[in-house]
Scaffold this active site. Structure first.
Site, PDB file in Angstrom:
ATOM      1  N   LYS B  82       0.859  -1.156   0.090  1.00 39.26           N
ATOM      2  CA  LYS B  82       0.046   0.079  -0.081  1.00 39.26           C
ATOM      3  C   LYS B  82       0.918   1.139  -0.081  1.00 39.26           C
ATOM      4  CE  LYS B  82      -3.798   2.091   2.852  1.00 39.26           C
ATOM      5  NZ  LYS B  82      -4.727   1.904   4.078  1.00 39.26           N
ATOM      6  N   SER B 157      -9.606   1.889   3.321  1.00 43.86           N
ATOM      7  CA  SER B 157      -8.645   2.950   2.416  1.00 43.86           C
ATOM      8  C   SER B 157      -7.824   1.955   1.567  1.00 43.86           C
ATOM      9  CB  SER B 157      -7.996   3.966   3.265  1.00 43.86           C
ATOM     10  OG  SER B 157      -7.051   3.211   4.106  1.00 43.86           O
ATOM     11  N   SER B 181      -9.644  -0.161   7.298  1.00 39.52           N
ATOM     12  CA  SER B 181      -9.159  -0.165   6.083  1.00 39.52           C
ATOM     13  C   SER B 181      -8.541  -1.051   5.577  1.00 39.52           C
ATOM     14  CB  SER B 181      -8.076   1.114   6.126  1.00 39.52           C
ATOM     15  OG  SER B 181      -8.638   2.328   6.252  1.00 39.52           O
TER      16      SER B 181
END
Ligand SMILES: [Zn+2]
Lengths: 497, 516
Positions: B82, B157, B181
């Protein structure tokens, strides 16, 4: 200056840079004077994702200082973020301590050996740890924004020591700073170098004015930019006079409209304070606990260990010099104020020579003079305490008069020679008793009129012989010559009776 | 081996074949790069793909393996990262204009661990800007689509992290979870995702959103892979003061051991209003599966859970407002066009002066303040600005006690609820999110509705406990549904074993989106 119609009220905030090898939350060096931005890492320049880790050594030094300042040390202390925007603050917040500082409610005793003010305790409100910001150099003219930032200093551990508003004169303020600096130096927690920013002082000052309606406080002024203790003393004296003039003019009291706290800077050139523009920052720092750092737990055992390791502090040393060595308060003050190494030299000298008073006099007059002239510290003084003690003994035994001994001392300090070496190179010899007696007898025989005058009660007549004795033997001690001659004349007199 | 089927293998299977010599790392990496080439134009899970670097790293691993040198746990296996986690020498953007051109000079601790394990970093995945959001739509750099329905969001997210697994573009990926997330996008994309106990995985190098809530965690396509990746990521880090100093259990060994006499708690409050009926049915069915495996299901209450969303958004926004203060255009990252800014300033000054408005002139920003203001208003997107403003407000003088301090107290009560619950049950089971994946754009205009989507996930972050998401069904629209399991602090092994038990008797984790 000490106008009886008002009282000066001063509180001091001192930022002390703790003497650690590395910064408070990262492992960058704290060395002063490196090229800009060479002592930085992701943590102290606040790069995204970096995290602080507390430097245990910095906390230990802060703890030592707090204990020496007689502070209460809570078992639990935490870190808070003080938030404001400034280019030299790369994270947008400073890691500091807000509502649970590592120490509070202490005191420092101040005194003036010459009695300029009565001994007193200055309260310490709190002492807390925080990280330093960087240094900005601005050229922010209208329509132009050119600033350069050096982040080497960012993250350096600072101990902020906040006093109570307990000082009542510029002299007391200076004495507090001097005593605080001395304490920090004894503790070895900071080099207290004001030029390099290791010790910074801000002052809060106002007046308590006696009026027919009672005492009125004038608005508080924070004074910054004072680069020496002398500057603090002068700035406080200047402010007191200025504030009293303003008061007489405006009658605006603290808290009244227009009576809010303001900031002024000390102008060393002009010897006056000037109003300062407030930093572009809000006064709401939005403090909150730093979630990246664990709270610090301080145990009783830790505190005991700190206390045991504190060493002898200046106040205790002054007392010991007086009680154990018979030095008076003023002399003890002068010696102790020179620092621990100077005291150790003195103690060795007093011990070996067996004459603490003479040691004290020589240290204060002769040793200090040389140190000052040559800008040396006692560690680098070329004459060892053993050598100096030997010289002092020679003087004590009358083998050398003080003025000749001073010549020898200067030669020793100059060359680093031992006492015999220095005496030899100066052609000075200690004159032994027999030798001196022979000399005196010769003089008395050659000067019967002097003998007669003395026998008639005019001891002063001996003076004529001293000059002659010095001409015959430059090493003759005038006092000894006088004593010996008088004794010999008295012996003659009693023999005749 | 045929390249088409490589992406179908689990990470654990891939490692076996790499070790046996059936496959080379270059083959594996190339296969996934081909998948990315083929599908990422549609999905846009990646912000950057490190093809050259990945292939040369793979070649090096293959050489070492051929030479009989010892290799790490994940040797030769691609892992997607990420873009909130710092990678030395590779841009790390947080999907924000603010950091679009920021290249960290250091690796996050988890990246160092992955490199020590000889994993191949294949690319950086898309996310909500600064990890703030539940759809990945607040990314200012790309729009990631859900491989199960390209008209839908992948969740967020860590949307890119979940979508790349669902589309078979990577076997493993790592994300970060501040309020759900990792778990919510895992649920939306039909993969596994685990939020570790706070402190289990180092945060050093994770670009902070809310420091007391953020945790890095693994995403994978099955429980074994999840356990393996967690084992590599976890462990004490002296650079993170909040890192737990404990030995790391052998999750990859423990995961295959079923749990005897498992007691699952079902939170009454989690089956109330707002829960989609299909999600509810899938979760209930999963509970029946556990019962069939000998587990006991017990009704429990987390009485303070109804305050979780409010508490979470106060704490997270307060910390975010502070953490994001550093993006001011001074030292790195985006800075407004200074020449244009100064020209505007001078023009404004002239205009005011010519109108003789001296007082207005005094109020005009200094160049510094204007630089801050313009940099931040141009560099951050709307959701980030919204949260910075909420947090700044809540920390302000006069509001601090009413918001932040109170939120901390409620946070403590929420943790106490969990402590009490875990005295009665081993794990807590329930939905991950109230609904399956939303349509793109469905929630962007209604931030409050989006915040409510975090209802079931934020408590685990507030309490600092561990939780994971396991695929447990498909909606009538063919969208994945996730089952959330929450466990006591540092009891990841139990979560993983429970997930593995479920997975052993169901096949939801083997379903793949059509066309991938
Ligand atoms: Zn540093």
């Amino acid at each position: 200056m000490s106008d009886p119609s008002y009282e000066i009220v001063i509180g001091l905030e001192v930022h002390v840079q703790l003497q650690t090898a590395t910064k408070l939350f990262c492992r960058c060096s704290t060395r002063f004077g490196a090229p800009p931005n060479t002592q930085t890492c992701p943590v102290c320049i606040g790069l995204p994702g970096s995290l602080p880790v507390m430097n245990r050594q910095a906390f230990a030094l802060a703890l030592k200082t707090a204990v020496a300042l007689n502070c209460q040390i809570p078992g639990f202390t935490k870190w808070d973020r003080k938030q404001y925007y400034y280019p030299d603050l790369p994270k947008g917040y400073q890691i500091s301590q807000f509502d649970l500082p590592m120490s509070q409610h202490g005191y420092l005793e101040i005194n003036d050996a010459k009695g300029a003010f009565a001994p007193k305790r200055v309260g310490i409100l709190r002492a807390h740890l925080e990280e330093d910001a960087g240094k900005s150099m601005h050229d922010e003219l209208a329509g132009k924004a050119d600033s350069r930032i050096d982040l080497n200093r960012t993250g350096t551990p600072l101990l902020e020591i906040v006093s109570q508003p307990d000082m009542r004169s510029p002299q007391e303020a200076r004495a507090y700073l001097t005593e605080l600096k001395l304490l920090l130096t004894y503790l070895g927690v900071s080099d207290c170098n004001m030029q390099e920013g290791s010790l910074r002082v801000d002052a809060n000052i106002n007046l308590h004015v006696a009026t027919s309606q009672g005492t009125v406080a004038t608005p508080i002024v924070e004074v910054k930019n004072m680069n020496s203790f002398r500057a603090v003393e002068r700035a406080m004296a200047f402010e007191a006079t200025r504030q009293f003039d303003v008061w007489k003019d405006t009658r605006i009291a603290l808290g009244a409209p227009g009576g809010h706290k303001t900031t002024r800077g000390w102008d060393e050139q002009a010897q006056m304070t000037r109003p300062q523009r407030q930093k572009e920052e809000s006064s709401d720092y939005r403090y909150f606990p730093d979630p990246d750092l664990a709270p610090v737990i301080v145990t009783d055992q830790q505190l005991d260990a700190v206390r045991a390791d504190l060493g002898e502090l200046p106040a205790a040393l002054r007392t010991r010099l007086q009680t154990e060595w018979g030095i008076d308060a003023y002399d003890a003050d002068v010696i102790v104020n020179q620092g621990r190494a100077f005291v150790d030299y003195f103690l060795a000298l007093a011990n070996i020579s067996g004459d603490a008073k003479r040691a004290s006099n020589w240290m204060q007059q002769d040793v200090l003079r040389v140190l000052n002239e040559r800008a040396l510290t006692i560690d680098l003084f070329p004459v060892s305490s053993t050598s100096l003690a030997q010289l002092l003994k020679t003087v004590q035994q009358g083998e050398l008069d003080t003025s000749r001994a001073r010549d020898v001392f200067n030669a020793m300090a100059e060359s680093g020679d031992s006492m015999p070496q220095a005496m030899q190179s100066l052609g000075i010899q200690a004159v032994h008793g027999d030798e001196l007696a022979d000399l005196c007898r010769e003089l008395l025989e050659a000067n019967p009129s002097v003998v007669a005058d003395v026998q008639a009660g005019k001891d002063k007549a001996i003076g004529a012989l001293i000059g002659q004795a010095k001409r015959r033997n430059p090493n003759a001690n005038p006092n000894q010559v006088r004593q010996l001659c008088l004794e010999l004349i008295r012996e003659q007199g009693s023999a005749q009776e | 081996m045929e390249s088409m089927s490589i992406h179908e293998l689990t990470a654990t299977e891939l490692i076996q074949r790499l070790e046996s010599g059936d496959l080379t790392s270059v083959e594996v990496v190339r296969s996934f790069l081909d998948r990315i080439e083929q599908f990422d134009e549609k999905v846009q899970a990646f912000l950057r793909v490190e093809s050259q670097r990945a292939l040369s790293d793979a070649e090096r691993i293959d050489q070492r393996r051929r030479g009989g040198d010892p290799v790490g746990r994940l040797a030769g296996l691609p892992v997607a990262v990420k873009d909130v986690i710092c990678t030395e020498g590779q841009p790390t953007t947080c999907a924000s204009r603010m950091l679009q051109h920021f290249t960290p000079p250091y690796d996050a601790t988890v990246i160092r661990r992955l490199k020590q394990a000889d994993a191949i970093l294949i690319g950086k995945t898309n996310m909500d800007e600064f990890a703030m959001g539940g759809t990945t739509e607040s990314s200012t750099l790309a729009t990631t689509c859900n491989p199960w329905d390209l008209q839908r969001v992948p969740g967020g997210s860590s949307g890119g992290a979940a979508a790349c697994l669902a589309a078979g573009m990577a076997p493993l990926s790592i994300g970060s979870d501040t309020g759900g997330s990792i778990r919510q996008p895992a649920s939306f994309c039909g993969v596994h995702g685990l939020k570790p106990t706070y402190g289990l995985v180092s945060r050093y190098g994770l670009i902070a959103f809310a420091s007391s809530l953020d945790q890095i965690g693994p995403l994978a396509r099955n429980a074994e892979d999840l356990a393996l990746l967690l084992e590599v990521l976890a462990g004490h880090d002296p650079s993170d003061s909040t890192s737990a100093n404990l030995p790391v259990p052998e999750y990859s060994q423990l995961v295959s051991q079923p749990l005897d006499g498992l007691t699952l708690g079902v939170v009454r409050e989690h089956f109330g209003e707002g829960l989609d009926s299909e999600v509810q049915a899938a979760v209930r069915e999963a509970l029946r599966v556990y019962e069939s495996l000998g587990a006991t299901v017990k009704d429990i209450s987390l009485p303070h859970s109804r305050y979780a969303i409010a508490t979470y958004y106060i704490i997270a926004c307060c910390e975010a407002s502070s953490n994001l203060a550093r993006y001011d255009g001074v030292h790195y990252g985006y800075r407004t066009d200074e020449a244009a800014m100064l020209a505007d300033l001078v023009a404004e000054q002239r205009a005011l002066a010519s109108r003789g408005e001296a007082t207005a002139l005094d109020d005009i920003d200094s160049p510094l303040v204007r630089m801050y203001r313009q940099t931040r208003s141009e560099g951050f997107g709307a959701e980030v600005k919204r949260r910075i403003m909420l947090g700044t407000y809540a920390l302000s003088h006069g509001y601090y006690d009413a918001y932040y301090v109170k939120a901390l107290k409620v946070r403590r009560l929420i943790r106490n609820d969990f402590d009490a619950a875990f005295r009665e049950v081993d794990l807590i089971a329930g939905p991950v999110a109230p609904t399956p994946a939303y349509r793109l754009g469905e929630k962007t205009e209604d931030p409050l509705a989006m915040y409510l989507g975090d209802l079931y996930t934020v408590s685990a972050n507030l309490a600092g406990i561990c939780a994971l998401s396991v695929p447990c069904g498909l909606s009538s629209d063919g969208l994945p549904i996730g089952l959330q399991l929450q466990g006591p602090p540092l009891d990841e092994q139990r979560l993983l074993r429970a997930a593995r038990m479920y997975q052993a008797v169901t096949d939801w984790h083997t379903r793949r989106p059509e066309g991938f």
